[in-house]
Scaffold this active site. Structure first.
Site, mmCIF file in Angstrom:
data_model
loop_
_atom_site.group_PDB
_atom_site.id
_atom_site.type_symbol
_atom_site.label_atom_id
_atom_site.label_comp_id
_atom_site.label_asym_id
_atom_site.label_seq_id
_atom_site.Cartn_x
_atom_site.Cartn_y
_atom_site.Cartn_z
ATOM 1 C CD GLN A 1 -39.165 21.736 4.581
ATOM 2 O OE1 GLN A 1 -39.844 21.362 3.789
ATOM 3 N NE2 GLN A 1 -38.085 22.467 4.742
ATOM 4 C CB CYS B 1 -40.735 24.803 4.822
ATOM 5 S SG CYS B 1 -42.543 25.272 4.760
ATOM 6 N NE ARG C 1 -46.453 16.358 1.128
ATOM 7 C CZ ARG C 1 -45.866 17.588 0.608
ATOM 8 N NH1 ARG C 1 -46.308 18.379 -0.100
ATOM 9 N NH2 ARG C 1 -44.766 17.981 1.432
ATOM 10 C CG ASP D 1 -45.278 26.818 6.403
ATOM 11 O OD1 ASP D 1 -45.140 26.982 5.154
ATOM 12 O OD2 ASP D 1 -45.730 25.550 6.733
ATOM 13 N NE ARG E 1 -37.673 18.325 2.466
ATOM 14 C CZ ARG E 1 -39.230 18.173 2.215
ATOM 15 N NH1 ARG E 1 -39.719 19.327 1.854
ATOM 16 N NH2 ARG E 1 -39.744 17.235 2.054
ATOM 17 C CG HIS F 1 -43.423 18.858 6.153
ATOM 18 N ND1 HIS F 1 -42.697 17.432 5.640
ATOM 19 C CD2 HIS F 1 -43.297 19.732 5.387
ATOM 20 C CE1 HIS F 1 -42.423 17.750 4.513
ATOM 21 N NE2 HIS F 1 -42.746 19.133 4.265
HETATM 22 N N1 NVA Z 1 -47.728 23.921 6.164
HETATM 23 C C1 NVA Z 1 -47.733 23.685 4.803
HETATM 24 C C2 NVA Z 1 -46.258 22.886 4.244
HETATM 25 C C3 NVA Z 1 -46.240 22.892 2.919
HETATM 26 C C4 NVA Z 1 -44.779 22.105 2.680
HETATM 27 C C5 NVA Z 1 -48.898 22.906 4.163
HETATM 28 O O1 NVA Z 1 -48.887 21.777 5.039
HETATM 29 O O2 NVA Z 1 -49.150 23.156 3.244
HETATM 30 N N1 CP Z 2 -41.574 22.192 1.504
HETATM 31 C C1 CP Z 2 -42.098 21.002 1.008
HETATM 32 O O1 CP Z 2 -42.646 19.867 1.502
HETATM 33 O O2 CP Z 2 -42.541 21.313 -0.356
HETATM 34 P P1 CP Z 2 -43.712 20.497 -1.179
HETATM 35 O O3 CP Z 2 -45.101 20.902 -0.599
HETATM 36 O O4 CP Z 2 -43.235 21.205 -2.658
HETATM 37 O O5 CP Z 2 -43.268 19.193 -1.316
#
Ligand code: NVA
Ligand code: CP
Length: 308
Positions: A137, A266, A107, A227, A294, A134
């Site tokens: 997800q 999500c 990540r 989101d 997930r 993502h």
């Molecule tokens: N769009 C959000 C998703 C988190 C799971 C982010 O990138 O922070």
């Molecule tokens: N939806 C998701 O990826 O959650 P986290 O940021 O908690 O991993």
């Protein structure tokens, strides 16, 4: 069964429609086998490295739990604790980790970083979220839609809010699954133009729409998704909130969708901001199923990419 052994998973578009459907079948099969206490131990004797440059609750825990259920071992690392934080390159990190582990999930911020890791690593690399996509997800999301609606092809998914990484992967995922996708967002907050062009190429131009009105986006949709307005790494300012305010997923907006529409997010959510508590906790919410799935989707994915 689909054969994607040894491949990377950096974008949902790394799968074709047939492969996507096969991963979702495998995810449902894993879910059933876990309920029956009879999971395949296909990661037995194998280790997966999980590297996080950004916070995570679901991704981290669902990957670790999935790997445990498949009989494997996981090593979770905060990138700042690695030599990466002191300037060792992503490529060199990938070359070294490939000597210890059988798959790596990362990540991070720039999508180029997962690409560099995948280029250098000899083992499958999985995108656990970048600023652009993502995909893990969206595997869980499509699995959840299929569970609740029975099919994917022909459904209309509307995404309202910021055209971010999740919106990008949803656009591509919907195109692959034969669904219609509408994004309702303010001007300047659209999903990535290249990804939208790719999704249109896969689905046909009129099936992937971007509109600047939330009600127009959700009209007739069987799935309504939102989101956060400010993703990890973005500046949280008043202007974003002001611009995105008309795109909140609340009871009124959900009422403009299909009468049987399901509501998705999500997570993590900012209750009262991009989504109302009433929708999150309401009868149309499938948000907690999404979070659970997930784990099932990632178990299926790791089994197919790196299982024995
Ligand atoms: N769009 C959000 C998703 C988190 C799971 C982010 O990138 O922070
Ligand atoms: N939806 C998701 O990826 O959650 P986290 O940021 O908690 O991993």
């Amino acid at each position: 069964m689909v054969n994607i052994k040894g491949r990377d998973f950096l974008s949902i578009g790394d799968l074709n429609g047939n492969e996507l459907s096969g991963v979702l079948d495998a995810a449902c099969a894993f879910k059933r086998s876990l309920q029956e206490g009879d999971t395949v131990r296909s990661l037995s004797g194998r280790v997966v490295a999980l590297i996080f440059q950004k916070p995570s609750t679901r991704t981290r825990v669902s990957f670790e739990a999935a790997i445990y259920h498949l009989g494997g071992g996981s090593i979770t690392m905060n990138a700042s604790e690695l030599q990466l934080g002191r300037g060792e390159t992503i490529g060199d990190t990938g070359r070294v980790l490939s000597r210890y582990v059988q798959a790596i999930a990362l990540r991070t911020f720039g999508h180029n970083e997962v690409e560099e890791l995948a280029e250098a690593a000899d083992v499958p690399v999985v995108n656990a979220l970048t600023d652009l996509e993502h995909p893990c997800q969206v595997l869980a999301d499509l699995m959840t839609v299929r569970e609740h609606k029975g099919v994917l092809a022909g459904l209309h998914l509307a995404y309202v809010g910021d055209g971010n990484n999740v919106a990008n992967s949803l656009a591509l995922g919907c195109a692959l699954a034969g669904m219609r996708f509408s994004a309702g967002c303010p001007e300047g907050y659209e999903p990535d133009a290249e990804i939208i062009a790719r999704a249109r190429g896969l689905a046909g131009g009129d099936r992937i729409r971007i509109v600047h009105d939330a009600r127009e986006a959700v009209s007739g949709a069987q799935v309504v998704y939102t989101d956060v307005w400010t993703s990890m790494g973005q500046k949280d300012d008043h202007r974003r909130k002001r611009d995105l305010e008309p795109f909140r997923l609340d009871g009124d907006l959900l009422a403009a969708a299909d009468p049987e529409a399901i509501a998705m997010h999500c997570l993590p959510a900012h209750r009262g901001e991009e989504i109302s508590g009433e929708v999150m906790d309401g009868p149309r919410s499938v948000i907690w199923d999404q979070a659970e799935n997930r784990m099932h989707a990632q178990a299926a994915l790791l089994d197919l990419l790196a299982g024995g």
